[in-house]
Scaffold this active site. Sequence first.
Site, PDB file in Angstrom:
ATOM      1  CG  HIS A 127      -2.067   1.056   1.174  1.00 14.09           C
ATOM      2  ND1 HIS A 127      -3.156   0.867   0.264  1.00 14.09           N
ATOM      3  CD2 HIS A 127      -2.142   2.302   1.443  1.00 14.09           C
ATOM      4  CE1 HIS A 127      -3.941   1.732   0.232  1.00 14.09           C
ATOM      5  NE2 HIS A 127      -3.192   2.854   0.933  1.00 14.09           N
ATOM      6  CB  ALA A 128       0.946   4.085  -2.220  1.00 14.55           C
TER       7      ALA A 128
ATOM      8  CG  HIS B 288      -2.266  10.707  -2.682  1.00 14.30           C
ATOM      9  ND1 HIS B 288      -3.396  11.332  -2.004  1.00 14.30           N
ATOM     10  CD2 HIS B 288      -1.639   9.958  -1.533  1.00 14.30           C
ATOM     11  CE1 HIS B 288      -3.485  11.133  -0.840  1.00 14.30           C
ATOM     12  NE2 HIS B 288      -2.510  10.240  -0.462  1.00 14.30           N
ATOM     13  CD  GLU B 289       1.534   7.779  -1.262  1.00 19.18           C
ATOM     14  OE1 GLU B 289       0.333   7.540  -1.044  1.00 19.18           O
ATOM     15  OE2 GLU B 289       2.102   8.050  -0.270  1.00 19.18           O
TER      16      GLU B 289
ATOM     17  CG  HIS C   3       1.786  12.300   1.883  1.00 19.60           C
ATOM     18  ND1 HIS C   3       0.568  12.569   2.833  1.00 19.60           N
ATOM     19  CD2 HIS C   3       1.001  11.097   1.178  1.00 19.60           C
ATOM     20  CE1 HIS C   3      -0.552  12.013   2.715  1.00 19.60           C
ATOM     21  NE2 HIS C   3      -0.352  11.258   1.811  1.00 19.60           N
TER      22      HIS C   3
ATOM     23  CD  GLU D 214      -3.768  11.245   3.392  1.00 11.96           C
ATOM     24  OE1 GLU D 214      -3.024  10.970   4.243  1.00 11.96           O
ATOM     25  OE2 GLU D 214      -3.376  10.912   2.236  1.00 11.96           O
TER      26      GLU D 214
ATOM     27  CG  HIS E   7      -6.816   3.324   5.056  1.00 14.28           C
ATOM     28  ND1 HIS E   7      -6.919   2.681   3.626  1.00 14.28           N
ATOM     29  CD2 HIS E   7      -6.011   4.357   4.588  1.00 14.28           C
ATOM     30  CE1 HIS E   7      -6.014   3.401   3.010  1.00 14.28           C
ATOM     31  NE2 HIS E   7      -5.672   4.318   3.671  1.00 14.28           N
TER      32      HIS E   7
ATOM     33  CE1 TYR F 149      -6.901   7.973   4.098  1.00 12.51           C
ATOM     34  CE2 TYR F 149      -6.210   8.911   2.281  1.00 12.51           C
ATOM     35  CZ  TYR F 149      -5.781   8.107   3.276  1.00 12.51           C
ATOM     36  OH  TYR F 149      -4.673   7.481   3.512  1.00 12.51           O
TER      37      TYR F 149
END
Length: 597
Positions: free
Chosen positions: A320-321, A350-351, A354, A378, A480, A490
Amino acid sequence: DLEALEHEGRQYILQLDAATSIRRNLASKAEWDYTSNITKENEEKWIQVRLDLSKQEKQAWEETKMYRWQDYQDFSLRRMFKKYSQLGISALPDDKYKILMRSVSGMESNYATAKVCAYKNESKCDLALEPDITDIFAKSQDPEELKHIWVEWHKEAGARARNNFTEYVNLYNEAAKLNDFKDVAEWWQSDYEVPDFEEQLAKIWEDVKPLYQQLHAYVRKRLRDKYGDHVVSAKGPIPAHLLGNMWAQTWGNIESFTRPYPDKKEVDVTQAMKEQNYTPLKMFQMSDEFFKSLNLTAMPEKFWQNSIIEKPTDREIVCHASAWDFYDGEDFRIKMCTTVNREHFRTVYHEMGHVEYYLQYKHQPFAFRSGANPGFHEAVGDTIALSVSSPKHLRRVDLLEGDAEDEQTEINQLYKMGIDKIVFLPFAYTLDLFRYGVFRKTTTPEDYNCHYWRLREMLQGVEPPVNRTEEDFDAAAKYHVSANVEYARYYVSFIIQFQFHRALCQLAGEYVPGNLNKKLVDCDIYQSITAGNALANMLKMGSSKPWPDAMEVLTGQREMRADGLLEYFRPLYEWLKTENQRTGEHIGWESSRTQFC
Ligand SMILES: C=C(C[SeH])C(=O)N1CCC[C@H]1C(=O)O
Ligand SMILES: [Zn+2]
């Protein structure tokens, strides 16, 4: 006098803050080693490091109690002490702490290593979630194959986690009480620093629900046209296995056979990427280039050295990323089992969003090195990805050729965005409404699965492909829930990212309300230093101020509101209402549930 006492407090907390970032660097390294090489030995090492850490945190916590920080004049100093006055799960006695750690790592490693057998091939039983099962859900249009994989995955990753989950709930709630919270639900919501968080979630859902119901009705009709009314009913919920995603949380994979104007050219980024020999590394370099074009910070050298961006073949890892801050100002990483397709292209942004946040607030004291609230963290990458997925940007980077927009391609584009962004909201809302009920004990283990599906039907209008019982535990089949990651973040992100996007587009001169040549749907902030600097100013704050102050810096608003999202999708909403009226489609869904809890 107070002045001297406050000075003493400042000295103390700054040394504690420096010591804490070193401790958390060690913990992050141990967790990285475990999740990028899942073995019993690495699990034990990680738990031991966490145990040592919790002892030191407990001792520091005792010391902070000697300071009268509530009386200090300095806002930031008070805020730092407030963060350190909350001990977290380290408040548990060692034996319970260990059991809690083991129940979570047990669920997470079960999820990460779960395998299922192929449809009509019981000898091939090595299908993993990434990439095998995800690919099947992206491509298969055989309801029986999808049903088989759905049932097997929910057995392997969901049902098997039930006992660990029940133990985790009890111990995590005990830790919540030791931190002066009623339960974990109140603890999770305290991160948003507003007294009416749950009411705000409900209000947003009321604002978005009419749009969702129109989209749901349209998609149900297109699926009924394709699979027949013995598979998809006219007025009931949509079977969850037909929506292109194991959890029916985004429906982008069914765009090709459900889009409003099928004769208009499909925007198939995956195909273009494959034809142009994209690699995971190229995807990451393109994302880094976009951030640099906004005058944001480039990924540092250690990022490219230490990240894992492809699934290793010699060991089990948590695929999971995830994005990692090692709290030393230079070591930042992403771990992701990247495949070359549209969904992962978005996930890379997305990552990297972060990591950009980590880079922007790395000068802050450790206590403020987090998002203004969890939803902000997020939203960073997704906000950038809203520009990346615009046809204008895709043409700029040669992932889409051909003419500019006409009204029909614009509706197709908004539909493509809507089946990712609008449909996600009721899913995200369900996941934490369910867990709030579990932590509050209004949902007990005997009702776990029944309550989960009652919420999914009520909010999302989906139903399981086969009957479910309490032998199952379908919630844990979602990462999650098995990994103990809060999910309202999210839901918040998918709302505020449209408030951020709208503000950035105006700053970039890409969006002018009322000007048909400067529409929100066409906005691409690529290379806008003005927009990038405004975003950076918000990100630099980390969690040093309450999140309304951070949001105001970028958008001028101080509230989370659905108005950004509703403005973005207005043309689609009008089109859907007209289309559903034309076909006479029933709006909403009647319950098809056999059992009641
Ligand atoms: C990509 C991540 C890691 Se923070 C993720 O979990 N996301 C991103 C969007 C929703 C949620 C999910 O996959 O369920
Ligand atoms: Zn994320």
